[in-house]
Enzyme design. Structure first.
Site, PDB file in Angstrom:
ATOM      1  N   LYS A  47      -8.624  -5.102   9.206  1.00 42.49           N
ATOM      2  CA  LYS A  47      -9.252  -4.213  10.158  1.00 42.49           C
ATOM      3  C   LYS A  47     -10.038  -3.099   9.470  1.00 42.49           C
ATOM      4  O   LYS A  47     -10.953  -2.518  10.048  1.00 42.49           O
ATOM      5  CB  LYS A  47      -8.170  -3.520  11.031  1.00 42.49           C
ATOM      6  CG  LYS A  47      -7.347  -4.412  11.898  1.00 42.49           C
ATOM      7  CD  LYS A  47      -6.357  -3.482  12.684  1.00 42.49           C
ATOM      8  CE  LYS A  47      -5.323  -4.244  13.411  1.00 42.49           C
ATOM      9  NZ  LYS A  47      -4.338  -3.347  14.051  1.00 42.49           N
ATOM     10  N   ASP A 104     -13.466  -1.801   3.030  1.00 43.50           N
ATOM     11  CA  ASP A 104     -13.237  -0.354   3.048  1.00 43.50           C
ATOM     12  C   ASP A 104     -12.667   0.130   1.722  1.00 43.50           C
ATOM     13  O   ASP A 104     -13.093   1.149   1.187  1.00 43.50           O
ATOM     14  CB  ASP A 104     -12.329   0.046   4.214  1.00 43.50           C
ATOM     15  CG  ASP A 104     -10.998  -0.697   4.205  1.00 43.50           C
ATOM     16  OD1 ASP A 104     -10.935  -1.811   3.652  1.00 43.50           O
ATOM     17  OD2 ASP A 104     -10.018  -0.165   4.743  1.00 43.50           O
ATOM     18  N   ASP A 107      -8.196  -1.872  -4.051  1.00 47.02           N
ATOM     19  CA  ASP A 107      -6.983  -1.270  -4.603  1.00 47.02           C
ATOM     20  C   ASP A 107      -6.529  -2.145  -5.782  1.00 47.02           C
ATOM     21  O   ASP A 107      -7.047  -2.021  -6.891  1.00 47.02           O
ATOM     22  CB  ASP A 107      -5.971  -1.203  -3.451  1.00 47.02           C
ATOM     23  CG  ASP A 107      -4.746  -0.395  -3.760  1.00 47.02           C
ATOM     24  OD1 ASP A 107      -4.779   0.448  -4.657  1.00 47.02           O
ATOM     25  OD2 ASP A 107      -3.717  -0.604  -3.093  1.00 47.02           O
ATOM     26  N   GLY A 109      -7.128  -5.301  -6.021  1.00 49.65           N
ATOM     27  CA  GLY A 109      -8.189  -6.281  -6.238  1.00 49.65           C
ATOM     28  C   GLY A 109      -7.825  -7.675  -5.739  1.00 49.65           C
ATOM     29  O   GLY A 109      -8.672  -8.563  -5.674  1.00 49.65           O
ATOM     30  N   LYS A 135     -10.099   2.486  -6.048  1.00 43.64           N
ATOM     31  CA  LYS A 135      -9.057   3.206  -6.803  1.00 43.64           C
ATOM     32  C   LYS A 135      -8.854   2.454  -8.117  1.00 43.64           C
ATOM     33  O   LYS A 135      -7.998   1.559  -8.195  1.00 43.64           O
ATOM     34  CB  LYS A 135      -7.739   3.179  -6.025  1.00 43.64           C
ATOM     35  CG  LYS A 135      -7.647   4.073  -4.834  1.00 43.64           C
ATOM     36  CD  LYS A 135      -6.206   3.963  -4.340  1.00 43.64           C
ATOM     37  CE  LYS A 135      -5.973   4.668  -3.060  1.00 43.64           C
ATOM     38  NZ  LYS A 135      -4.607   4.419  -2.561  1.00 43.64           N
ATOM     39  N   ASP A 163      -5.851   3.099   7.106  1.00 45.82           N
ATOM     40  CA  ASP A 163      -4.660   3.431   7.885  1.00 45.82           C
ATOM     41  C   ASP A 163      -3.431   3.697   7.037  1.00 45.82           C
ATOM     42  O   ASP A 163      -3.382   3.369   5.854  1.00 45.82           O
ATOM     43  CB  ASP A 163      -4.327   2.261   8.813  1.00 45.82           C
ATOM     44  CG  ASP A 163      -3.716   1.091   8.031  1.00 45.82           C
ATOM     45  OD1 ASP A 163      -4.316   0.665   7.025  1.00 45.82           O
ATOM     46  OD2 ASP A 163      -2.632   0.626   8.413  1.00 45.82           O
TER      47      ASP A 163
HETATM   48  C1  PRP Z   1      -6.601  -3.109   2.799  1.00 41.82           C
HETATM   49  C2  PRP Z   1      -8.105  -3.074   2.639  1.00 41.82           C
HETATM   50  C3  PRP Z   1      -8.398  -4.247   1.773  1.00 41.82           C
HETATM   51  C4  PRP Z   1      -7.124  -4.403   0.950  1.00 41.82           C
HETATM   52  C5  PRP Z   1      -7.384  -3.926  -0.438  1.00 41.82           C
HETATM   53  O1  PRP Z   1      -6.275  -3.971   3.830  1.00 41.82           O
HETATM   54  O2  PRP Z   1      -8.762  -3.147   3.879  1.00 41.82           O
HETATM   55  O3  PRP Z   1      -8.657  -5.411   2.532  1.00 41.82           O
HETATM   56  O4  PRP Z   1      -6.118  -3.588   1.565  1.00 41.82           O
HETATM   57  O5  PRP Z   1      -6.215  -3.968  -1.192  1.00 41.82           O
HETATM   58  P1  PRP Z   1      -6.072  -4.802  -2.526  1.00 41.82           P
HETATM   59  O6  PRP Z   1      -7.244  -4.492  -3.392  1.00 41.82           O
HETATM   60  O7  PRP Z   1      -4.779  -4.278  -3.110  1.00 41.82           O
HETATM   61  O8  PRP Z   1      -5.984  -6.246  -2.168  1.00 41.82           O
HETATM   62  P2  PRP Z   1      -4.829  -3.982   4.522  1.00 41.82           P
HETATM   63  O9  PRP Z   1      -4.024  -5.123   3.961  1.00 41.82           O
HETATM   64  O10 PRP Z   1      -4.219  -2.624   4.429  1.00 41.82           O
HETATM   65  O11 PRP Z   1      -5.169  -4.348   6.006  1.00 41.82           O
HETATM   66  P3  PRP Z   1      -6.106  -3.559   7.058  1.00 41.82           P
HETATM   67  O12 PRP Z   1      -7.515  -3.656   6.552  1.00 41.82           O
HETATM   68  O13 PRP Z   1      -5.898  -4.298   8.324  1.00 41.82           O
HETATM   69  O14 PRP Z   1      -5.626  -2.125   7.106  1.00 41.82           O
END
Ligand code: PRP
Length: 183
Positions: A47, A104, A107, A109, A135, A163
């Site tokens: 999302k 968005d 983190d 990756g 990050k 979120d």
């Molecule tokens: C978040 C963000 C990325 C992912 C990045 O999604 O939107 O898709 O984490 O993290 P990573 O680099 O550690 O893989 P999340 O799983 O929180 O879901 P959301 O977008 O629905 O909040």
């Protein structure tokens, strides 16, 4: 305009204007790069990317389509295991089209790495990534970012789509969550 700052927010990291200026700059860069390529598709990752995607898309001056994908990552507590599951695929076929994945936050990756492998296998005309927030300290797997909004330190940020337990997504700025919220 009065900015409402909930108690859970320690401070505003990126205010509305700072975000808007950077999103516009990214859109100018993307519009320049894709001026000769028809069939550009923005793929928003739900999302979190929904607000960034909406603002970015409306600043583009080149024709484009929008599509979305939804993923779920298997987390053990607050620790990402790196396993990603596709829960909603794009509506249209991506083969032969110019794809720009819109995220968005980058983190560990794992998510973007999964998406790049998934879309590469579908033979697009090109494949690039646009990420609002990175990050770098959290990275577990290196992934290429073609368009980057901001690099930030390793703090939990919310707002502008981001979120904490599905809360705070619609704050108009990006704020740092108080540590006591998640410790
Ligand atoms: C978040 C963000 C990325 C992912 C990045 O999604 O939107 O898709 O984490 O993290 P990573 O680099 O550690 O893989 P999340 O799983 O929180 O879901 P959301 O977008 O629905 O909040």
């Amino acid at each position: 305009m009065n900015t409402i700052i909930p108690n859970a927010i320690e401070r505003v990291l990126l205010d509305e204007e700072t975000i808007a200026v950077r999103v516009h700059e990214l859109a100018v860069q993307i519009s320049t790069d894709y001026v000769k390529s028809d069939n550009l598709v923005l793929i928003g990752v739900l999302k979190g990317a929904f607000i960034f995607m909406a603002d970015l898309a409306r600043c583009l001056t080149v024709p484009h389509h929008v599509d979305f994908i939804a993923l779920s990552s298997y987390n053990r507590g607050t620790v990402s295991t790196g396993a990603v599951r596709l829960i909603m695929d794009t509506r249209a076929s991506v083969t032969g089209r110019h794809l720009l994945i819109v995220e968005d936050i980058l983190d560990t990756g794992y998510t973007l790495d999964y998406l790049l492998r998934t879309f590469r296998a579908r033979n697009p005309a090109s494949l690039r990534t646009c990420v609002l927030i990175s990050k770098p300290d959290r990275r577990q797997v290196e992934v290429p970012v073609d368009y980057l909004g901001f690099e930030i330190p390793n703090e939990w940020v919310v707002g502008y789509g981001l979120d904490y337990s599905d809360r705070f997504r619609t704050l108009p700025y990006i704020g740092v969550l108080k540590r006591e919220m998640y410790k």
